[in-house]
Scaffold this motif. Structure first.
Motif, PDB file in Angstrom:
ATOM      1  N   ALA A 192       9.313   4.288 -25.183  1.00  0.00           N
ATOM      2  CA  ALA A 192      10.089   5.462 -25.596  1.00  0.00           C
ATOM      3  C   ALA A 192      10.960   5.922 -24.435  1.00  0.00           C
ATOM      4  O   ALA A 192      10.686   5.642 -23.272  1.00  0.00           O
ATOM      5  CB  ALA A 192       9.171   6.595 -26.048  1.00  0.00           C
ATOM      6  N   ILE A 193      12.009   6.635 -24.773  1.00  0.00           N
ATOM      7  CA  ILE A 193      12.904   7.194 -23.764  1.00  0.00           C
ATOM      8  C   ILE A 193      12.873   8.715 -23.870  1.00  0.00           C
ATOM      9  O   ILE A 193      12.751   9.278 -24.973  1.00  0.00           O
ATOM     10  CB  ILE A 193      14.353   6.668 -23.946  1.00  0.00           C
ATOM     11  N   ARG A 194      12.954   9.372 -22.734  1.00  0.00           N
ATOM     12  CA  ARG A 194      12.897  10.832 -22.706  1.00  0.00           C
ATOM     13  C   ARG A 194      14.293  11.409 -22.839  1.00  0.00           C
ATOM     14  O   ARG A 194      15.216  11.001 -22.124  1.00  0.00           O
ATOM     15  CB  ARG A 194      12.249  11.322 -21.407  1.00  0.00           C
ATOM     16  N   LEU A 195      14.453  12.335 -23.770  1.00  0.00           N
ATOM     17  CA  LEU A 195      15.730  13.010 -24.003  1.00  0.00           C
ATOM     18  C   LEU A 195      15.552  14.509 -23.765  1.00  0.00           C
ATOM     19  O   LEU A 195      14.429  15.017 -23.711  1.00  0.00           O
ATOM     20  CB  LEU A 195      16.214  12.776 -25.437  1.00  0.00           C
ATOM     21  N   ALA A 196      16.661  15.193 -23.645  1.00  0.00           N
ATOM     22  CA  ALA A 196      16.630  16.645 -23.487  1.00  0.00           C
ATOM     23  C   ALA A 196      17.663  17.269 -24.411  1.00  0.00           C
ATOM     24  O   ALA A 196      18.785  16.773 -24.537  1.00  0.00           O
ATOM     25  CB  ALA A 196      16.907  17.047 -22.043  1.00  0.00           C
ATOM     26  N   GLY A 197      17.255  18.325 -25.064  1.00  0.00           N
ATOM     27  CA  GLY A 197      18.164  19.152 -25.845  1.00  0.00           C
ATOM     28  C   GLY A 197      18.250  20.521 -25.207  1.00  0.00           C
ATOM     29  O   GLY A 197      17.380  20.908 -24.410  1.00  0.00           O
ATOM     30  N   ILE A 198      19.274  21.257 -25.541  1.00  0.00           N
ATOM     31  CA  ILE A 198      19.441  22.596 -24.970  1.00  0.00           C
ATOM     32  C   ILE A 198      19.599  23.599 -26.116  1.00  0.00           C
ATOM     33  O   ILE A 198      20.357  23.360 -27.062  1.00  0.00           O
ATOM     34  CB  ILE A 198      20.642  22.628 -23.996  1.00  0.00           C
ATOM     35  N   PHE A 199      18.814  24.682 -26.038  1.00  0.00           N
ATOM     36  CA  PHE A 199      18.768  25.678 -27.103  1.00  0.00           C
ATOM     37  C   PHE A 199      19.087  27.067 -26.544  1.00  0.00           C
ATOM     38  O   PHE A 199      18.620  27.426 -25.454  1.00  0.00           O
ATOM     39  CB  PHE A 199      17.374  25.732 -27.737  1.00  0.00           C
ATOM     40  N   PRO A 200      19.852  27.872 -27.286  1.00  0.00           N
ATOM     41  CA  PRO A 200      20.008  29.277 -26.886  1.00  0.00           C
ATOM     42  C   PRO A 200      18.666  29.986 -27.026  1.00  0.00           C
ATOM     43  O   PRO A 200      17.874  29.664 -27.922  1.00  0.00           O
ATOM     44  CB  PRO A 200      21.040  29.817 -27.890  1.00  0.00           C
ATOM     45  N   ASN A 201      18.411  30.927 -26.152  1.00  0.00           N
ATOM     46  CA  ASN A 201      17.097  31.575 -26.135  1.00  0.00           C
ATOM     47  C   ASN A 201      17.225  33.085 -25.917  1.00  0.00           C
ATOM     48  O   ASN A 201      16.686  33.637 -24.952  1.00  0.00           O
ATOM     49  CB  ASN A 201      16.233  30.943 -25.034  1.00  0.00           C
ATOM     50  N   PRO A 202      17.944  33.780 -26.808  1.00  0.00           N
ATOM     51  CA  PRO A 202      18.066  35.228 -26.649  1.00  0.00           C
ATOM     52  C   PRO A 202      16.703  35.902 -26.798  1.00  0.00           C
ATOM     53  O   PRO A 202      15.916  35.550 -27.670  1.00  0.00           O
ATOM     54  CB  PRO A 202      19.010  35.625 -27.791  1.00  0.00           C
ATOM     55  N   GLY A 203      16.451  36.852 -25.926  1.00  0.00           N
ATOM     56  CA  GLY A 203      15.156  37.527 -25.958  1.00  0.00           C
ATOM     57  C   GLY A 203      14.069  36.760 -25.243  1.00  0.00           C
ATOM     58  O   GLY A 203      12.920  37.218 -25.183  1.00  0.00           O
ATOM     59  N   ASN A 204      14.405  35.572 -24.720  1.00  0.00           N
ATOM     60  CA  ASN A 204      13.435  34.765 -23.969  1.00  0.00           C
ATOM     61  C   ASN A 204      12.167  34.483 -24.771  1.00  0.00           C
ATOM     62  O   ASN A 204      11.046  34.525 -24.245  1.00  0.00           O
ATOM     63  CB  ASN A 204      13.069  35.448 -22.648  1.00  0.00           C
ATOM     64  N   VAL A 205      12.345  34.172 -26.058  1.00  0.00           N
ATOM     65  CA  VAL A 205      11.190  33.863 -26.910  1.00  0.00           C
ATOM     66  C   VAL A 205      10.525  32.563 -26.473  1.00  0.00           C
ATOM     67  O   VAL A 205       9.299  32.458 -26.419  1.00  0.00           O
ATOM     68  CB  VAL A 205      11.628  33.778 -28.391  1.00  0.00           C
ATOM     69  N   LEU A 206      11.337  31.562 -26.157  1.00  0.00           N
ATOM     70  CA  LEU A 206      10.805  30.284 -25.700  1.00  0.00           C
ATOM     71  C   LEU A 206      10.490  30.361 -24.211  1.00  0.00           C
ATOM     72  O   LEU A 206      11.272  30.906 -23.436  1.00  0.00           O
ATOM     73  CB  LEU A 206      11.813  29.166 -25.967  1.00  0.00           C
ATOM     74  N   ARG A 207       9.359  29.787 -23.839  1.00  0.00           N
ATOM     75  CA  ARG A 207       8.925  29.824 -22.448  1.00  0.00           C
ATOM     76  C   ARG A 207       8.594  28.414 -21.951  1.00  0.00           C
ATOM     77  O   ARG A 207       8.225  27.542 -22.747  1.00  0.00           O
ATOM     78  CB  ARG A 207       7.681  30.713 -22.288  1.00  0.00           C
ATOM     79  N   PRO A 208       8.713  28.180 -20.647  1.00  0.00           N
ATOM     80  CA  PRO A 208       8.335  26.881 -20.089  1.00  0.00           C
ATOM     81  C   PRO A 208       6.884  26.536 -20.421  1.00  0.00           C
ATOM     82  O   PRO A 208       6.003  27.403 -20.366  1.00  0.00           O
ATOM     83  CB  PRO A 208       8.542  27.067 -18.588  1.00  0.00           C
ATOM     84  N   GLY A 209       6.641  25.282 -20.788  1.00  0.00           N
ATOM     85  CA  GLY A 209       5.288  24.830 -21.092  1.00  0.00           C
ATOM     86  C   GLY A 209       4.918  24.897 -22.553  1.00  0.00           C
ATOM     87  O   GLY A 209       3.864  24.381 -22.942  1.00  0.00           O
TER      88      GLY A 209
ATOM     89  N   GLN B  84      13.646   1.794 -30.595  1.00  0.00           N
ATOM     90  CA  GLN B  84      14.364   1.377 -31.796  1.00  0.00           C
ATOM     91  C   GLN B  84      15.250   2.498 -32.338  1.00  0.00           C
ATOM     92  O   GLN B  84      16.418   2.281 -32.691  1.00  0.00           O
ATOM     93  CB  GLN B  84      13.368   0.929 -32.880  1.00  0.00           C
ATOM     94  N   ASP B  85      14.682   3.716 -32.400  1.00  0.00           N
ATOM     95  CA  ASP B  85      15.476   4.846 -32.881  1.00  0.00           C
ATOM     96  C   ASP B  85      16.612   5.162 -31.913  1.00  0.00           C
ATOM     97  O   ASP B  85      17.723   5.505 -32.336  1.00  0.00           O
ATOM     98  CB  ASP B  85      14.588   6.086 -33.057  1.00  0.00           C
ATOM     99  N   TYR B  86      16.341   5.060 -30.633  1.00  0.00           N
ATOM    100  CA  TYR B  86      17.386   5.334 -29.648  1.00  0.00           C
ATOM    101  C   TYR B  86      18.560   4.371 -29.811  1.00  0.00           C
ATOM    102  O   TYR B  86      19.721   4.771 -29.771  1.00  0.00           O
ATOM    103  CB  TYR B  86      16.812   5.238 -28.237  1.00  0.00           C
ATOM    104  N   LEU B  87      18.250   3.089 -30.021  1.00  0.00           N
ATOM    105  CA  LEU B  87      19.316   2.100 -30.187  1.00  0.00           C
ATOM    106  C   LEU B  87      20.140   2.379 -31.435  1.00  0.00           C
ATOM    107  O   LEU B  87      21.370   2.264 -31.421  1.00  0.00           O
ATOM    108  CB  LEU B  87      18.719   0.697 -30.248  1.00  0.00           C
ATOM    109  N   SER B  88      19.463   2.756 -32.518  1.00  0.00           N
ATOM    110  CA  SER B  88      20.208   3.038 -33.744  1.00  0.00           C
ATOM    111  C   SER B  88      21.078   4.273 -33.587  1.00  0.00           C
ATOM    112  O   SER B  88      22.192   4.338 -34.108  1.00  0.00           O
ATOM    113  CB  SER B  88      19.245   3.203 -34.926  1.00  0.00           C
TER     114      SER B  88
END
Length: 208
Positions: A102-119, A49-53
């Motif tokens: 539900a539908i799976r989406l992806a966003g992309i974020f800058p990650n200076p310093g590699n603070v964010l990690r996979p998982g 529903q949210d995806y359609l809107s």
């Protein structure tokens, strides 16, 4: 048998080595895993529903490569803090999951310093609409009863009246009231289970 220097074909973060100096390896041996994390993709689910809107408005404009304004995403980390860099919508999966709706989406974020990690775990949020002069009350001030909602209103005589309301979206710990309240009216946010219609109270300001 001999020694050689092995370099990763991509830039990124290497995991713990699976082989050490002196180990015998061959062409199929896995030495480590390297992940490109700057920028980093964040996957999240959205209801059908949210995806359609959204696809009727900003999400279509946010498709990568279009001239429309990019939908700005915020990432709330597992400790409750908000990641300091905003991201943008990247892509949507080809289908809605029939099991979850539900539908799976992806966003992309800058990650200076590699603070964010996979998982890692986090929650993605975005401002998709703006409601001017919205009337908000704390969620704890709203009582649900058999699918309807009501609040305890304190009148000018400090007497309580129970009033049905129509609720809108939830914003953090607040709830938008679409109908049933007027700006400036006072509602009971603490001890709502103790009040009764006509009860005289001594209201005090409370933090939202």
């Amino acid at each position: 048998m001999g020694f050689t220097r092995i370099a990763s074909p991509i830039d990124g973060i290497a995991g713990i080595a699976q082989a050490q100096v002196g180990n015998l390896i061959n062409a199929t041996s896995a030495l480590t895993t390297v992940s490109t994390v700057d920028p980093i993709k964040v996957y999240y689910n959205l209801s059908e529903q949210d995806y359609l809107s959204f696809t009727k408005g900003s999400l279509i404009d946010a498709q990568q490569g279009t001239s429309g304004p990019q939908l700005q995403l915020e990432l709330v980390l597992s400790d409750g803090t908000t990641y300091p860099h905003t991201g943008s919508f990247f892509l949507a999966d080809r289908q809605v999951d029939p099991k979850t709706g539900a539908i799976r989406l992806a966003g992309i974020f800058p990650n200076p310093g590699n603070v964010l990690r996979p998982g890692q775990y986090g929650r993605v949020r975005a401002a998709t609409t703006t409601k001017a002069d919205a009337l908000l009350v704390p969620q704890r001030a709203v009582t649900e009863l058999q699918g309807s909602y009501q609040v305890a209103v304190v009148g000018t005589d400090n007497k309580v009246s129970i009033r049905p309301v129509k609720v809108g979206e939830r914003i953090d710990t607040m709830w938008i009231i679409a109908d049933g309240l007027k700006p400036g009216e006072r509602v009971v946010a603490e001890g709502i289970q103790k009040v009764r219609p006509g009860m005289l109270v001594s209201p005090k300001p409370t933090k939202s």
